[in-house]
Design a protein around this motif. Sequence first.
Motif, PDB file in Angstrom:
ATOM      1  N   GLN A 190       9.917  -2.601   1.822  1.00  0.00           N
ATOM      2  CA  GLN A 190       9.545  -1.264   1.416  1.00  0.00           C
ATOM      3  C   GLN A 190      10.168  -0.965   0.070  1.00  0.00           C
ATOM      4  O   GLN A 190      11.294  -1.348  -0.200  1.00  0.00           O
ATOM      5  N   ASN A 249       4.589   0.171   1.130  1.00  0.00           N
ATOM      6  CA  ASN A 249       4.836  -0.713   2.268  1.00  0.00           C
ATOM      7  C   ASN A 249       4.227  -2.086   2.010  1.00  0.00           C
ATOM      8  O   ASN A 249       3.049  -2.181   1.683  1.00  0.00           O
ATOM      9  N   SER A 270       6.376   5.959   0.451  1.00  0.00           N
ATOM     10  CA  SER A 270       6.903   4.640   0.107  1.00  0.00           C
ATOM     11  C   SER A 270       5.756   3.667  -0.152  1.00  0.00           C
ATOM     12  O   SER A 270       4.611   3.923   0.168  1.00  0.00           O
ATOM     13  N   ILE A 280       0.838  -1.199   0.000  1.00  0.00           N
ATOM     14  CA  ILE A 280       0.000   0.000   0.000  1.00  0.00           C
ATOM     15  C   ILE A 280       0.874   1.251   0.000  1.00  0.00           C
ATOM     16  O   ILE A 280       2.016   1.224   0.460  1.00  0.00           O
ATOM     17  N   SER A 281       0.311   2.310  -0.535  1.00  0.00           N
ATOM     18  CA  SER A 281       0.990   3.605  -0.527  1.00  0.00           C
ATOM     19  C   SER A 281      -0.073   4.657  -0.264  1.00  0.00           C
ATOM     20  O   SER A 281      -1.246   4.459  -0.586  1.00  0.00           O
ATOM     21  N   SER A 282       0.314   5.764   0.325  1.00  0.00           N
ATOM     22  CA  SER A 282      -0.695   6.806   0.566  1.00  0.00           C
ATOM     23  C   SER A 282      -0.828   7.733  -0.634  1.00  0.00           C
ATOM     24  O   SER A 282      -1.831   8.423  -0.783  1.00  0.00           O
TER      25      SER A 282
HETATM   26  C1  LIG Z   1       4.623   3.081   5.395  1.00  0.00           C
HETATM   27  O1  LIG Z   1       5.510   2.933   6.506  1.00  0.00           O
HETATM   28  C2  LIG Z   1       6.021   4.159   6.990  1.00  0.00           C
HETATM   29  C3  LIG Z   1       6.962   3.854   8.160  1.00  0.00           C
HETATM   30  O2  LIG Z   1       7.895   2.917   7.797  1.00  0.00           O
HETATM   31  C4  LIG Z   1       4.899   5.061   7.454  1.00  0.00           C
HETATM   32  O3  LIG Z   1       5.425   6.304   7.826  1.00  0.00           O
HETATM   33  C5  LIG Z   1       3.892   5.251   6.327  1.00  0.00           C
HETATM   34  O4  LIG Z   1       2.782   5.981   6.797  1.00  0.00           O
HETATM   35  C6  LIG Z   1       3.415   3.920   5.805  1.00  0.00           C
HETATM   36  N1  LIG Z   1       2.535   4.122   4.656  1.00  0.00           N
HETATM   37  C7  LIG Z   1       1.321   3.625   4.591  1.00  0.00           C
HETATM   38  C8  LIG Z   1       0.547   3.910   3.358  1.00  0.00           C
HETATM   39  O5  LIG Z   1       0.836   2.951   5.468  1.00  0.00           O
END
Ligand SMILES: *[C@@H]1O[C@H](CO)[C@@H](O)[C@H](O)[C@H]1NC(C)=O
Length: 401
Positions: free
Chosen positions: A336, A108, A106, A92-94
């Motif tokens: 990641q 994850n 990133s 997933i990515s934001s």
């Molecule tokens: C992915 O992991 C990072 C910490 O390693 C976090 O800050 C980030 O919010 C995470 N992204 C998502 C989409 O969960």
Amino acid sequence: MKSSILFPLISILSTIVNADTTLGSSGKIQFSGVGYDFSYQPISKINNGNKNCYCELSDNEEWVSGTNTPFNEYLAVHVRGPTKLSKFAYYISSNFTIGNSSTSTSWNRSAFFDNTEDFPTMENITFLGHQGDDSSCLGKALTYIGQDGRTPQKTNTAPGKYMQDVSNVEYIIYSNVSCPKSSVNGGCGVYRSGIPAFYGFGGVTKMFLFEFSMPTDSSNDTGISYFNAPNIWLGSDSQPRVLSQPGFQSNCSCIFQGCGEFQVFSANATKMNSSMLTLQGLNGNTSLDIQSMYTNMDGYGSFDRPINTTVTGGVVFDSSGNVVSFLSSDIAFDEQLTSSSVNAILADIPELGTTKQLKAGIQTAPTTTSSSNSALPLSSKVNNWMYIFTIATTLLHNIMW
Ligand SMILES: *[C@@H]1O[C@H](CO)[C@@H](O)[C@H](O)[C@H]1NC(C)=O
Ligand SMILES: *[C@@H]1O[C@H](CO)[C@@H](O)[C@H](O)[C@H]1NC(C)=O
Ligand SMILES: *[C@@H]1O[C@H](CO)[C@@H](O)[C@H](O)[C@H]1NC(C)=O
Ligand SMILES: *[C@@H]1O[C@H](CO)[C@@H](O)[C@H](O)[C@H]1NC(C)=O
Ligand SMILES: *[C@@H]1O[C@H](CO)[C@@H](O)[C@H](O)[C@H]1NC(C)=O
Ligand SMILES: *[C@@H]1O[C@H](CO)[C@@H](O)[C@H](O)[C@H]1NC(C)=O
Ligand SMILES: *[C@@H]1O[C@H](CO)[C@@H](O)[C@H](O)[C@H]1NC(C)=O
Ligand SMILES: *[C@@H]1O[C@H](CO)[C@@H](O)[C@H](O)[C@H]1NC(C)=O
Ligand SMILES: *[C@@H]1O[C@H](CO)[C@@H](O)[C@H](O)[C@H]1NC(C)=O
Ligand SMILES: *[C@@H]1O[C@H](CO)[C@@H](O)[C@H](O)[C@H]1NC(C)=O
Ligand SMILES: *[C@@H]1O[C@H](CO)[C@@H](O)[C@H](O)[C@H]1NC(C)=O
């Protein structure tokens, strides 16, 4: 002098080498404009009787909308043989847009299956199959399945390393997050009683990676369904919890209301297509809609089927309604992955055809919630059902379950 002689030689040699080693191992098929507003009536009750088997629908319409709809919902991952799946991951990515590296978010990894070692790794993974109790309208119920992908089991079991040389054996990958109890307002909706019920893989912006091969079915069992037609596809996680085949009890199947399906790698004897089943752009004119539905379907271009080789690839649903399925030996199943590395890999992959741009949706979700949900005019509703049923019968012959 030397270099001018060498150059053409090297380029000829590398072409030959590429033709061999990249056979079926690089390429991408892209869709854009994915996501629209639509409403549906969730199942409120499953009547699983022998003589009278049907699903009742709730009177309350629910709207879904936004980027990547309907693929922004929880998705289950279907794998049909002959396929040897050695790795699978869900990320997933934001915020990720194909071709735009201005974000530093990133990817994850949130689920992982690795079957290349002596003991398989399973993180946030459940393997299920339709091998349980049979029903006249719903088909066989979900159960845990064994190493062969088809023997019912009591607990979650990884498929064996060399299983699925066989056609038409299908298992379904879910997360390990249990569903709340079956209820129209519950997180997993109404589902069949007695099944192991888990969430699929959620999120608007998500990526699925696969390492796999699709060897030729060497049996001579050509009479069976989907003989030598392996497939890896994604669909609503709710559909398999209710039924195993669309059948004629269309109210039990969310697909006729728009829940959608994305075939990442759908193979015939030599090639693989990517195709998207969605009701996006359909407007209730039955004849036009059936056409639109088919034009929505196949992306342009096809991959070589990895018959004798193991390939890596997958599908990205980005934050801007672009969906790309791809094969590339450059992608790794790391915990990641950076946005920029994924974008660099995608940019390097040759596009196999032009990008398919989907037609915009024709309805708009009401801005206020619940109370205005009855806004859809009755005539449109009637049309909906009309075309849904027409499409339903057409689809039964074409859809890959
Ligand atoms: C992915 O992991 C990072 C910490 O390693 C976090 O800050 C980030 O919010 C995470 N992204 C998502 C989409 O969960
Ligand atoms: C499907 O649901 C609709 C709406 O509730 C209902 O009118 C129709 O009769 C149902 N069809 C079947 C085959 O059960
Ligand atoms: C990338 O995204 C940013 C922020 O949304 C936008 O301003 C920019 O124009 C985009 N660049 C490209 C090349 O699309
Ligand atoms: C995604 O990133 C871009 C560029 O940094 C930013 O403009 C945009 O608002 C972000 N979108 C979301 C949904 O966070
Ligand atoms: C689900 O998988 C995650 C990741 O491997 C693990 O931490 C968690 O304990 C698992 N949960 C259950 C209920 O098995
Ligand atoms: C497992 O997958 C689910 C389904 O989308 C997700 O919500 C959850 O965060 C994942 N669990 C872990 C431990 O990553
Ligand atoms: C399939 O048929 C061919 C030709 O008749 C035969 O040589 C081969 O052994 C058969 N394969 C299997 C698995 O039965
Ligand atoms: C397999 O798919 C390819 C690519 O779409 C197509 O060109 C070919 O005709 C198909 N083969 C068969 C036997 O249908
Ligand atoms: C791919 O799609 C084309 C066009 O719809 C079809 O003719 C072909 O058989 C498909 N190939 C596969 C591998 O499904
Ligand atoms: C549906 O589309 C066809 C083809 O464009 C057109 O001839 C027909 O009038 C349309 N039907 C309705 C009810 O709009
Ligand atoms: C795969 O391997 C088999 C057995 O060695 C061979 O007959 C076949 O031609 C190969 N197929 C491809 C597409 O390379």
